[in-house]
Design a protein around this motif. Structure first.
Motif, mmCIF file in Angstrom:
data_model
loop_
_atom_site.group_PDB
_atom_site.id
_atom_site.type_symbol
_atom_site.label_atom_id
_atom_site.label_comp_id
_atom_site.label_asym_id
_atom_site.label_seq_id
_atom_site.Cartn_x
_atom_site.Cartn_y
_atom_site.Cartn_z
ATOM 1 N N ILE A 5 2.741 25.802 5.782
ATOM 2 C CA ILE A 5 2.747 25.240 4.520
ATOM 3 C C ILE A 5 3.747 26.010 3.654
ATOM 4 C CG2 ILE A 5 1.151 24.616 2.560
ATOM 5 C CD1 ILE A 5 -0.935 24.188 4.777
ATOM 6 N N ILE A 6 4.565 25.396 2.826
ATOM 7 C CA ILE A 6 5.306 26.067 1.810
ATOM 8 C C ILE A 6 5.128 25.421 0.395
ATOM 9 C CG2 ILE A 6 7.106 26.749 3.398
ATOM 10 C CD1 ILE A 6 8.857 24.592 2.254
ATOM 11 N N THR A 7 5.490 26.470 -0.684
ATOM 12 C CA THR A 7 5.494 25.876 -2.086
ATOM 13 C C THR A 7 6.771 25.645 -2.480
ATOM 14 O OG1 THR A 7 3.207 27.242 -2.172
ATOM 15 C CG2 THR A 7 4.215 26.391 -4.073
ATOM 16 N N LEU A 8 6.858 24.522 -3.316
ATOM 17 C CA LEU A 8 8.177 24.563 -4.177
ATOM 18 C C LEU A 8 8.053 24.970 -5.592
ATOM 19 C CD1 LEU A 8 9.349 21.176 -2.242
ATOM 20 C CD2 LEU A 8 9.966 23.476 -1.908
ATOM 21 N N ALA A 9 8.930 25.431 -6.111
ATOM 22 C CA ALA A 9 8.968 26.063 -7.524
ATOM 23 C C ALA A 9 10.003 25.469 -8.371
ATOM 24 C CB ALA A 9 8.790 27.335 -7.534
ATOM 25 N N CYS A 10 10.037 24.970 -9.628
ATOM 26 C CA CYS A 10 10.711 24.640 -10.422
ATOM 27 C C CYS A 10 11.957 25.784 -10.593
ATOM 28 C CB CYS A 10 10.300 23.958 -11.669
ATOM 29 S SG CYS A 10 11.662 23.416 -12.887
ATOM 30 N N THR A 11 13.102 25.451 -10.583
ATOM 31 C CA THR A 11 14.279 26.454 -10.990
ATOM 32 C C THR A 11 14.143 26.816 -12.455
ATOM 33 O OG1 THR A 11 15.874 24.971 -10.723
ATOM 34 C CG2 THR A 11 15.573 26.391 -8.778
ATOM 35 N N GLU A 12 13.809 25.743 -13.149
ATOM 36 C CA GLU A 12 14.109 25.910 -14.866
ATOM 37 C C GLU A 12 12.741 26.641 -15.374
ATOM 38 O OE1 GLU A 12 15.633 22.734 -16.567
ATOM 39 O OE2 GLU A 12 17.128 22.167 -15.135
ATOM 40 N N TYR A 18 4.918 21.612 -6.257
ATOM 41 C CA TYR A 18 4.720 20.988 -4.923
ATOM 42 C C TYR A 18 4.344 21.651 -3.684
ATOM 43 C CZ TYR A 18 7.021 16.960 -7.290
ATOM 44 O OH TYR A 18 7.443 15.976 -8.022
ATOM 45 N N THR A 19 3.745 21.401 -2.715
ATOM 46 C CA THR A 19 3.694 21.749 -1.460
ATOM 47 C C THR A 19 4.076 20.864 -0.352
ATOM 48 O OG1 THR A 19 1.178 21.170 -1.351
ATOM 49 C CG2 THR A 19 1.644 23.450 -2.102
ATOM 50 N N THR A 20 4.659 21.598 0.635
ATOM 51 C CA THR A 20 5.082 20.533 1.860
ATOM 52 C C THR A 20 4.785 21.657 3.156
ATOM 53 O OG1 THR A 20 6.713 19.009 2.569
ATOM 54 C CG2 THR A 20 7.748 21.203 1.650
ATOM 55 N N LYS A 42 12.020 15.914 -16.164
ATOM 56 C CA LYS A 42 13.151 15.564 -15.616
ATOM 57 C C LYS A 42 13.308 16.085 -14.106
ATOM 58 C CE LYS A 42 15.613 19.419 -17.483
ATOM 59 N NZ LYS A 42 16.730 20.007 -18.154
ATOM 60 N N HIS A 43 14.177 15.317 -13.432
ATOM 61 C CA HIS A 43 14.420 16.042 -12.202
ATOM 62 C C HIS A 43 15.131 17.318 -11.859
ATOM 63 C CE1 HIS A 43 13.342 11.865 -11.192
ATOM 64 N NE2 HIS A 43 13.311 12.228 -9.624
ATOM 65 N N THR A 44 14.701 18.295 -11.391
ATOM 66 C CA THR A 44 14.992 19.572 -11.248
ATOM 67 C C THR A 44 15.140 19.976 -9.635
ATOM 68 O OG1 THR A 44 13.194 20.710 -11.567
ATOM 69 C CG2 THR A 44 14.636 20.337 -13.618
ATOM 70 N N ILE A 45 15.893 21.055 -9.393
ATOM 71 C CA ILE A 45 15.864 21.654 -8.297
ATOM 72 C C ILE A 45 14.607 22.386 -8.013
ATOM 73 C CG2 ILE A 45 17.177 23.169 -6.540
ATOM 74 C CD1 ILE A 45 19.820 22.241 -7.937
ATOM 75 N N HIS A 46 13.963 22.322 -7.001
ATOM 76 C CA HIS A 46 12.733 22.914 -6.756
ATOM 77 C C HIS A 46 13.041 23.650 -5.147
ATOM 78 C CE1 HIS A 46 11.061 20.427 -9.619
ATOM 79 N NE2 HIS A 46 9.802 21.008 -9.336
ATOM 80 N N ARG A 47 12.876 25.168 -5.262
ATOM 81 C CA ARG A 47 13.076 25.832 -4.175
ATOM 82 C C ARG A 47 11.790 26.316 -3.604
ATOM 83 N NH1 ARG A 47 17.514 28.116 -7.429
ATOM 84 N NH2 ARG A 47 19.408 27.308 -6.604
ATOM 85 N N GLU A 48 12.005 26.870 -2.344
ATOM 86 C CA GLU A 48 10.760 27.366 -1.572
ATOM 87 C C GLU A 48 10.515 28.740 -2.061
ATOM 88 O OE1 GLU A 48 10.002 28.882 2.890
ATOM 89 O OE2 GLU A 48 11.708 27.385 2.631
ATOM 90 N N VAL A 49 9.251 28.972 -2.420
ATOM 91 C CA VAL A 49 8.891 30.348 -3.013
ATOM 92 C C VAL A 49 7.750 30.896 -2.084
ATOM 93 C CG1 VAL A 49 9.308 30.025 -5.239
ATOM 94 C CG2 VAL A 49 7.085 29.381 -4.446
ATOM 95 N N LYS A 50 7.743 32.257 -1.973
ATOM 96 C CA LYS A 50 6.671 32.720 -0.994
ATOM 97 C C LYS A 50 4.961 32.409 -1.288
ATOM 98 C CE LYS A 50 9.506 36.960 0.067
ATOM 99 N NZ LYS A 50 9.506 38.311 0.237
#
Length: 50
Positions: A5-12, A18-20, A42-50
């Motif tokens: 399981i990973i977590t996605l965080a907004c870059t802005e 989100y989790t996936t 708005k739609h933004t890039i979400h990156r995987e975080v620890k």
């Protein structure tokens, strides 16, 4: 277990929205998806975080 399981965080706004799951053996690099952030509204890039 291959899938983790990973977590996605907004870059802005840096909020964790989100989790996936992903297979870390096949894809060791960090996941980057364009998803909707309800705080930025708005739609933004979400990156995987620890």
């Amino acid at each position: 277990m291959a899938r983790e399981i990973i977590t996605l965080a907004c870059t802005e706004c840096k909020r964790r929205n989100y989790t996936t799951t992903k297979n870390k053996q096949k894809h060791p690099e960090r996941l980057e998806l364009r998803k909707y952030c309800k705080w930025c509204r708005k739609h933004t890039i979400h990156r995987e975080v620890k």
